[in-house]
Scaffold this active site. Structure first.
Site, PDB file in Angstrom:
ATOM      1  CE1 TYR A 126      47.047  39.338  51.969  1.00  0.00           C
ATOM      2  CE2 TYR A 126      44.596  39.524  51.215  1.00  0.00           C
ATOM      3  CZ  TYR A 126      46.020  40.296  51.590  1.00  0.00           C
ATOM      4  OH  TYR A 126      45.880  41.381  51.387  1.00  0.00           O
ATOM      5  NE  ARG A 144      48.459  37.852  44.291  1.00  0.00           N
ATOM      6  CZ  ARG A 144      47.400  38.639  43.915  1.00  0.00           C
ATOM      7  NH1 ARG A 144      48.071  39.934  43.433  1.00  0.00           N
ATOM      8  NH2 ARG A 144      46.425  38.377  44.479  1.00  0.00           N
ATOM      9  NE  ARG A 181      56.104  34.974  70.242  1.00  0.00           N
ATOM     10  CZ  ARG A 181      57.015  35.737  70.471  1.00  0.00           C
ATOM     11  NH1 ARG A 181      57.967  35.451  71.371  1.00  0.00           N
ATOM     12  NH2 ARG A 181      57.334  36.816  69.800  1.00  0.00           N
ATOM     13  CE  LYS A 230      46.264  39.039  48.239  1.00  0.00           C
ATOM     14  NZ  LYS A 230      46.037  40.165  48.069  1.00  0.00           N
ATOM     15  CD  GLU A 266      51.229  47.954  46.532  1.00  0.00           C
ATOM     16  OE1 GLU A 266      50.380  46.859  45.677  1.00  0.00           O
ATOM     17  OE2 GLU A 266      52.040  47.361  47.370  1.00  0.00           O
TER      18      GLU A 266
HETATM   19  N1  PMP Z   1      48.293  45.808  46.111  1.00  0.00           N
HETATM   20  C1  PMP Z   1      48.055  45.512  47.558  1.00  0.00           C
HETATM   21  C2  PMP Z   1      48.882  46.118  48.545  1.00  0.00           C
HETATM   22  C3  PMP Z   1      46.922  44.590  47.544  1.00  0.00           C
HETATM   23  O1  PMP Z   1      46.628  44.410  48.946  1.00  0.00           O
HETATM   24  C4  PMP Z   1      45.908  44.194  46.586  1.00  0.00           C
HETATM   25  C5  PMP Z   1      44.705  43.379  46.884  1.00  0.00           C
HETATM   26  N2  PMP Z   1      45.157  42.386  47.399  1.00  0.00           N
HETATM   27  C6  PMP Z   1      46.270  44.556  45.305  1.00  0.00           C
HETATM   28  C7  PMP Z   1      47.246  45.628  45.070  1.00  0.00           C
HETATM   29  C8  PMP Z   1      45.495  44.216  44.174  1.00  0.00           C
HETATM   30  O2  PMP Z   1      45.736  42.788  43.902  1.00  0.00           O
HETATM   31  P1  PMP Z   1      44.690  42.097  43.275  1.00  0.00           P
HETATM   32  O3  PMP Z   1      44.352  42.602  41.751  1.00  0.00           O
HETATM   33  O4  PMP Z   1      45.356  40.761  42.957  1.00  0.00           O
HETATM   34  O5  PMP Z   1      43.380  41.823  44.024  1.00  0.00           O
END
Ligand code: PMP
Length: 287
Positions: free
Chosen positions: A33, A52, A101, A151, A183
């Protein structure tokens, strides 16, 4: 008001957009996503998000159902159809619905990917009250898989992390692995010590934030010192200030970690300045 959403080539009222129960996004979290912000009715850093997305798809051996130009067109059309001035566009692409599935990936020639986009209207997003007070975070173990640079829609643990923060009376959680912060649950994490901005270096351990990239560039352009390295929760608690970045929160000051206030417990000057610069520059470059 009912939204108009995009599903596999069609613009539809949200109530008419239906995805199969066999969709691998639903059964296996087999999808990726992106979230792109809209300010003044225009897209913030569209190219960064599109790049990305292509990287995430490639890492999972998935083909994109649309090219970059068409993707931009869909984003713009959804902004227009839904009259979005401030808000977000959510995009998801899954490996499609093979009709049963199975752990084995379906043949892409027979099973096209599913692509969904919808808008989230958030008037006042750029002027969020939380940016004036700052947010409080707790630290929790990072129990996610080891390809956080992709992502994917596997958001159960980040979602649980937000619930743990809520239960502790905080706003969000920072994830910790081997004694170092990776993070935030849905954002990148930073501290400021002695005027230096410190944030974890890029690797498979964190998502390569599009906002992170822009903010670090603006910081360097403003002659601020940036150090890309991991830091511990202890170092963070004794830092002068802290903040997070993401497409939907921009630069958000953090004023408390595990109940320990940072500095005077108010948003710090570096975070406030970076938020201003980020919003100004991003608005100017929006498309
Ligand atoms: N880290 C994680 C785990 C996230 O889910 C996000 C937001 N999707 C970010 C960092 C920040 O990424 P961005 O600046 O591209 O929104």
């Amino acid at each position: 008001m009912s939204r108009t959403v995009y599903l596999n080539g069609q613009y539809l009222p949200e109530s008419e957009a239906k995805v199969s129960i066999f969709d691998r996004g639903f059964l296996m979290a087999d999808g990726v996503y992106e979230v792109t912000s809209v300010l003044d009715g225009r897209l913030i850093d569209f190219d960064g998000h599109a790049a990305r997305l292509e990287r995430s798809l490639k890492a999972l051996d998935m083909a994109s159902p649309v090219g970059r130009d068409e993707l931009l067109e869909i984003h713009r059309e959804l902004v227009r159809l839904n009259g979005i001035e401030e808000g977000m566009i959510y995009l998801q692409i899954t490996r499609g619905a093979p009709g049963d599935r199975d752990f084995v990936f379906p043949d892409p020639a027979e099973t096209p990917p599913t692509i969904v986009l919808f808008t989230q209207n958030k008037p006042g997003m750029a002027d969020a009250p939380a940016a004036r007070t700052g947010i409080r975070v707790i630290t929790i173990d990072d129990l996610r898989w080891h390809r956080r640079d992709i992502k994917t829609v596997q958001l159960l643990y980040p979602s649980m992390g937000k619930m743990m923060a809520k239960a502790a009376g905080a706003d969000d959680a920072w994830l910790v692995e081997d004694g170092k912060v990776t993070e935030g649950t849905s954002n990148n994490a930073y501290i400021v010590s002695g005027g230096r901005i410190i944030t974890r270096e890029l690797s498979h351990d964190i998502l390569h934030g599009i906002t992170r990239k822009a903010v670090l560039r603006f910081a360097r352009e403003a002659q601020m010192e940036v150090e890309e390295r991991a830091f511990s929760p202890e170092e963070a608690k004794s830092a002068d200030e802290a903040f997070i970045t993401s497409a939907s929160t921009f630069v958000m000051p953090v004023v408390e970690i595990d109940g320990t206030p940072l500095g005077d417990g108010k948003p710090g000057p570096v975070a406030r300045r970076l938020r201003e610069i980020y919003l100004e520059e991003s608005r100017a470059a929006a498309i």
